[in-house]
Design a protein around this motif. Structure first.
Motif, short mmCIF file in Angstrom:
data_model
loop_
_atom_site.label_atom_id
_atom_site.label_comp_id
_atom_site.label_asym_id
_atom_site.label_seq_id
_atom_site.Cartn_x
_atom_site.Cartn_y
_atom_site.Cartn_z
N HIS A 128 32.63 54.84 31.82
CA HIS A 128 32.36 54.93 33.26
C HIS A 128 31.36 56.05 33.48
CE1 HIS A 128 36.59 53.11 33.73
NE2 HIS A 128 35.68 52.16 33.80
N GLY B 58 33.18 52.03 41.69
CA GLY B 58 34.55 51.53 41.61
C GLY B 58 34.82 50.95 40.24
N THR B 59 35.82 51.49 39.58
CA THR B 59 36.10 51.04 38.21
C THR B 59 37.56 50.66 38.02
OG1 THR B 59 36.47 53.34 37.58
CG2 THR B 59 34.25 52.45 37.24
N ARG B 60 38.34 50.69 39.08
CA ARG B 60 39.77 50.42 38.94
C ARG B 60 40.02 49.06 38.28
NH1 ARG B 60 42.73 50.04 44.36
NH2 ARG B 60 41.67 48.08 44.23
N LYS B 61 39.27 48.05 38.67
CA LYS B 61 39.47 46.72 38.10
C LYS B 61 38.65 46.50 36.82
CE LYS B 61 40.77 44.57 42.42
NZ LYS B 61 40.52 43.53 43.39
N LEU B 62 37.89 47.53 36.42
CA LEU B 62 37.08 47.44 35.22
C LEU B 62 37.39 48.63 34.29
CD1 LEU B 62 33.65 46.43 36.80
CD2 LEU B 62 35.24 44.95 35.58
N PRO B 63 38.61 48.66 33.74
CA PRO B 63 38.96 49.78 32.85
C PRO B 63 38.20 49.68 31.54
CG PRO B 63 40.69 48.14 32.82
CD PRO B 63 39.70 47.70 33.88
N ARG C 281 38.03 46.58 28.83
CA ARG C 281 38.18 45.25 29.43
C ARG C 281 36.97 44.39 29.11
NH1 ARG C 281 38.49 43.15 35.69
NH2 ARG C 281 38.33 40.97 35.10
N VAL D 223 34.45 41.54 30.11
CA VAL D 223 33.96 41.01 31.38
C VAL D 223 32.86 39.98 31.10
CG1 VAL D 223 34.50 43.05 32.78
CG2 VAL D 223 32.30 42.90 31.66
N ILE E 264 31.26 38.32 37.93
CA ILE E 264 32.53 38.24 38.65
C ILE E 264 32.17 38.08 40.12
CG2 ILE E 264 34.65 39.48 39.29
CD1 ILE E 264 34.47 40.95 36.60
N SER F 245 33.40 38.84 43.06
CA SER F 245 33.44 39.98 43.98
C SER F 245 32.30 40.95 43.71
CB SER F 245 34.79 40.70 43.89
OG SER F 245 34.99 41.20 42.58
N ARG F 246 31.91 41.10 42.46
CA ARG F 246 30.79 41.98 42.11
C ARG F 246 29.47 41.38 42.59
NH1 ARG F 246 31.43 47.27 39.98
NH2 ARG F 246 33.67 47.35 40.07
#
Length: 140
Positions: free
Chosen positions: A46, A79-84, A87, A89, A105, A107-108
């Motif tokens: 990140h 924002g990285t909460r959903k992209l630890p 992961r 992708v 994705i 939403s992205r």
């Protein structure tokens, strides 16, 4: 040209520039959807960026293109909460142009268009309203 008029013009131009970026992003995403090469990537870290006192974190995704060449993509969205880290992708890039990759994705993709559009509309509207309200004050 006085400072107020200059500020009004700069505000409108900033808004129109953001809208132009959103239109460019829409065109790129349409091309990616039609012609893009899909690969899997992995969030490797990140990146932290600061603007004044605000800090934001962006996912950095490593992927290998169809020719076996490794690349990294830094998400433009924070924002990285959903992209630890670690992961997997989905990624998509244009043939011969892996630097134009995007995280595939929904939403992205939506965020990369919605944020500059909203920003652009807000600044353009604010600049126009500022011009209109200043014109009304000058005529009285």
């Amino acid at each position: 040209m006085d400072a107020i008029v200059s500020g009004q013009i700069v505000t409108v131009l900033l808004g129109l520039t953001a809208i132009g970026f959103a239109v460019w992003e829409i065109a790129l995403q349409r091309r990616l959807r039609r012609e893009g090469i899909r690969v899997k990537g992995v969030v490797v870290r990140h990146a932290v960026s600061t603007s004044g006192e605000a800090r934001s974190r962006h996912a950095v995704v490593s992927f290998v293109d169809a020719d076996g060449v490794p690349h990294e993509y830094r998400s433009t969205l924070s924002g990285t909460r959903k992209l630890p880290i670690g992961r997997q992708v989905p990624m998509v890039y244009l043939p011969g142009a892996p630097t134009k990759a995007r995280i595939d994705i929904g939403s992205r993709r939506w965020g990369e268009v919605a944020i500059p559009t909203l920003f652009g509309m807000a600044f353009t509207a604010a600049g126009i309203l500022w011009m209109v309200s200043s014109a009304g004050v000058r005529h009285h």
